[in-house]
Write a protein that holds these residues in place. Structure first.
Motif, PDB file in Angstrom:
ATOM      1  N   GLU A   1      70.596  38.363 -69.570  1.00 53.48           N
ATOM      2  CA  GLU A   1      69.539  38.906 -68.713  1.00 53.48           C
ATOM      3  C   GLU A   1      68.358  39.415 -69.545  1.00 53.48           C
ATOM      4  O   GLU A   1      67.203  39.220 -69.168  1.00 53.48           O
ATOM      5  CB  GLU A   1      70.103  40.024 -67.842  1.00 53.48           C
ATOM      6  CG  GLU A   1      71.072  39.520 -66.789  1.00 53.48           C
ATOM      7  CD  GLU A   1      71.838  40.629 -66.086  1.00 53.48           C
ATOM      8  OE1 GLU A   1      71.492  41.829 -66.262  1.00 53.48           O
ATOM      9  OE2 GLU A   1      72.796  40.303 -65.368  1.00 53.48           O
ATOM     10  N   ILE A   2      68.654  40.046 -70.674  1.00 51.78           N
ATOM     11  CA  ILE A   2      67.578  40.525 -71.550  1.00 51.78           C
ATOM     12  C   ILE A   2      66.799  39.331 -72.094  1.00 51.78           C
ATOM     13  O   ILE A   2      65.563  39.339 -72.122  1.00 51.78           O
ATOM     14  CB  ILE A   2      68.140  41.401 -72.689  1.00 51.78           C
ATOM     15  CG1 ILE A   2      68.806  42.660 -72.141  1.00 51.78           C
ATOM     16  CG2 ILE A   2      67.055  41.729 -73.714  1.00 51.78           C
ATOM     17  CD1 ILE A   2      67.911  43.594 -71.369  1.00 51.78           C
ATOM     18  N   LEU A   3      67.499  38.291 -72.518  1.00 48.21           N
ATOM     19  CA  LEU A   3      66.829  37.087 -73.011  1.00 48.21           C
ATOM     20  C   LEU A   3      65.905  36.506 -71.946  1.00 48.21           C
ATOM     21  O   LEU A   3      64.769  36.122 -72.238  1.00 48.21           O
ATOM     22  CB  LEU A   3      67.848  36.051 -73.469  1.00 48.21           C
ATOM     23  CG  LEU A   3      67.290  34.727 -73.985  1.00 48.21           C
ATOM     24  CD1 LEU A   3      66.391  34.938 -75.194  1.00 48.21           C
ATOM     25  CD2 LEU A   3      68.436  33.786 -74.341  1.00 48.21           C
ATOM     26  N   ASP A   4      66.373  36.476 -70.708  1.00 53.55           N
ATOM     27  CA  ASP A   4      65.534  35.977 -69.610  1.00 53.55           C
ATOM     28  C   ASP A   4      64.284  36.837 -69.438  1.00 53.55           C
ATOM     29  O   ASP A   4      63.188  36.319 -69.200  1.00 53.55           O
ATOM     30  CB  ASP A   4      66.314  35.933 -68.301  1.00 53.55           C
ATOM     31  CG  ASP A   4      67.382  34.850 -68.268  1.00 53.55           C
ATOM     32  OD1 ASP A   4      67.358  33.945 -69.128  1.00 53.55           O
ATOM     33  OD2 ASP A   4      68.265  34.934 -67.389  1.00 53.55           O
ATOM     34  N   LEU A   5      64.434  38.157 -69.560  1.00 59.01           N
ATOM     35  CA  LEU A   5      63.290  39.056 -69.396  1.00 59.01           C
ATOM     36  C   LEU A   5      62.307  38.952 -70.556  1.00 59.01           C
ATOM     37  O   LEU A   5      61.110  39.173 -70.369  1.00 59.01           O
ATOM     38  CB  LEU A   5      63.757  40.504 -69.245  1.00 59.01           C
ATOM     39  CG  LEU A   5      64.469  40.826 -67.932  1.00 59.01           C
ATOM     40  CD1 LEU A   5      65.008  42.257 -67.952  1.00 59.01           C
ATOM     41  CD2 LEU A   5      63.539  40.621 -66.749  1.00 59.01           C
ATOM     42  N   VAL A   6      62.800  38.601 -71.748  1.00 62.30           N
ATOM     43  CA  VAL A   6      61.902  38.399 -72.889  1.00 62.30           C
ATOM     44  C   VAL A   6      60.913  37.297 -72.547  1.00 62.30           C
ATOM     45  O   VAL A   6      59.726  37.389 -72.835  1.00 62.30           O
ATOM     46  CB  VAL A   6      62.696  38.087 -74.175  1.00 62.30           C
ATOM     47  CG1 VAL A   6      61.796  37.539 -75.269  1.00 62.30           C
ATOM     48  CG2 VAL A   6      63.429  39.330 -74.662  1.00 62.30           C
ATOM     49  N   GLY A   7      61.410  36.231 -71.922  1.00 66.18           N
ATOM     50  CA  GLY A   7      60.536  35.170 -71.446  1.00 66.18           C
ATOM     51  C   GLY A   7      59.933  34.286 -72.520  1.00 66.18           C
ATOM     52  O   GLY A   7      58.916  33.648 -72.285  1.00 66.18           O
ATOM     53  N   VAL A   8      60.537  34.251 -73.692  1.00 70.63           N
ATOM     54  CA  VAL A   8      60.057  33.418 -74.787  1.00 70.63           C
ATOM     55  C   VAL A   8      61.191  32.485 -75.200  1.00 70.63           C
ATOM     56  O   VAL A   8      62.308  32.935 -75.418  1.00 70.63           O
ATOM     57  CB  VAL A   8      59.619  34.284 -75.998  1.00 70.63           C
ATOM     58  CG1 VAL A   8      59.276  33.427 -77.196  1.00 70.63           C
ATOM     59  CG2 VAL A   8      58.453  35.177 -75.616  1.00 70.63           C
ATOM     60  N   LYS A   9      60.882  31.206 -75.295  1.00 66.95           N
ATOM     61  CA  LYS A   9      61.888  30.247 -75.752  1.00 66.95           C
ATOM     62  C   LYS A   9      61.981  30.311 -77.265  1.00 66.95           C
ATOM     63  O   LYS A   9      60.988  30.549 -77.952  1.00 66.95           O
ATOM     64  CB  LYS A   9      61.530  28.842 -75.306  1.00 66.95           C
ATOM     65  CG  LYS A   9      61.594  28.697 -73.813  1.00 66.95           C
ATOM     66  CD  LYS A   9      61.318  27.309 -73.379  1.00 66.95           C
ATOM     67  CE  LYS A   9      61.318  27.353 -71.860  1.00 66.95           C
ATOM     68  NZ  LYS A   9      61.475  26.145 -71.219  1.00 66.95           N
ATOM     69  N   GLY A  10      63.186  30.102 -77.761  1.00 63.91           N
ATOM     70  CA  GLY A  10      63.372  30.140 -79.203  1.00 63.91           C
ATOM     71  C   GLY A  10      64.832  30.033 -79.567  1.00 63.91           C
ATOM     72  O   GLY A  10      65.676  29.690 -78.732  1.00 63.91           O
ATOM     73  N   ASP A  11      65.121  30.342 -80.807  1.00 64.51           N
ATOM     74  CA  ASP A  11      66.483  30.284 -81.313  1.00 64.51           C
ATOM     75  C   ASP A  11      67.057  31.685 -81.406  1.00 64.51           C
ATOM     76  O   ASP A  11      66.539  32.536 -82.132  1.00 64.51           O
ATOM     77  CB  ASP A  11      66.507  29.632 -82.704  1.00 64.51           C
ATOM     78  CG  ASP A  11      66.097  28.173 -82.663  1.00 64.51           C
ATOM     79  OD1 ASP A  11      66.468  27.487 -81.680  1.00 64.51           O
ATOM     80  OD2 ASP A  11      65.413  27.722 -83.592  1.00 64.51           O
ATOM     81  N   ALA A  12      68.141  31.903 -80.668  1.00 64.04           N
ATOM     82  CA  ALA A  12      68.853  33.180 -80.721  1.00 64.04           C
ATOM     83  C   ALA A  12      70.058  33.008 -81.634  1.00 64.04           C
ATOM     84  O   ALA A  12      70.688  31.944 -81.646  1.00 64.04           O
ATOM     85  CB  ALA A  12      69.299  33.602 -79.327  1.00 64.04           C
TER      86      ALA A  12
END
Length: 177
Positions: A53-64
């Motif tokens: 959910e936090i990743l979705d809220l960041v709203g930036v695509k990338g490598d986690a």
């Protein structure tokens, strides 16, 4: 504990201690609120869900980064075979063409709409003056810390999700740290 780890662990513990909405009876001497009873598998799933959910809220695509949530001790006087908490540190490096500009302000604005209370939003005291945000979710008993490492090459977000203190289900014990 290494100094760098200590510098990360202390603010996270303090952030968890600041979660409101918990009666004083919900806290052990460690200051970490109770998250109730749960199997480690269910707590791991809940922690992954919060991270997603936090990743979705960041709203930036990338490598986690890939390492998933891990079990850690609650501390204080709590029995380490009965009580545990979850930690999920990860980082996000934006994909080519993606930028982190404005992401901290977006999180500051969006997290409260999803039940999070912002408890810290400021620059740190490091030479790079990194922006950091700490938020607590009282109902879910999670805390998140996001640090924008803008001067890193490449720039990235460092994100750590920490749960409250879980108690294992009857008949189970914490068997992995």
């Amino acid at each position: 504990m290494k100094t760098k780890q200590w510098l990360v662990a202390l603010p996270l513990a303090l952030a968890l201690a600041s979660i409101t909405g918990c009666g004083m009876d919900d806290f052990g001497k460690s200051g970490v609120p109770s998250a109730g009873r749960s199997s480690i598998d269910d707590a791991t799933t809940a922690t992954k869900q919060v991270s997603s959910e936090i990743l979705d809220l960041v709203g930036v695509k990338g490598d986690a980064t890939e390492p998933g949530p891990r079990v850690s001790e609650c501390g204080g006087d709590r029995d380490r075979e009965t009580y545990y908490q979850m930690r999920h540190p990860w980082s996000l490096v934006p994909a080519p063409g993606q930028r982190l500009d404005g992401v901290m302000e977006r999180l500051r604005d969006e997290l409260p709409k999803h039940g999070w209370k912002i408890v810290q939003f400021e620059r740190d005291n490091s030479r790079n003056q990194n922006f950091r945000l700490t938020a607590d979710h009282d109902d879910r008993k999670f805390s998140v810390r996001v640090v924008h490492l803008a001067k890193n090459e490449p720039p990235q977000l460092s994100i750590t999700i920490v749960s409250g203190c879980y108690q294992v289900l009857d008949g189970q014990r914490v068997d992995r740290y």
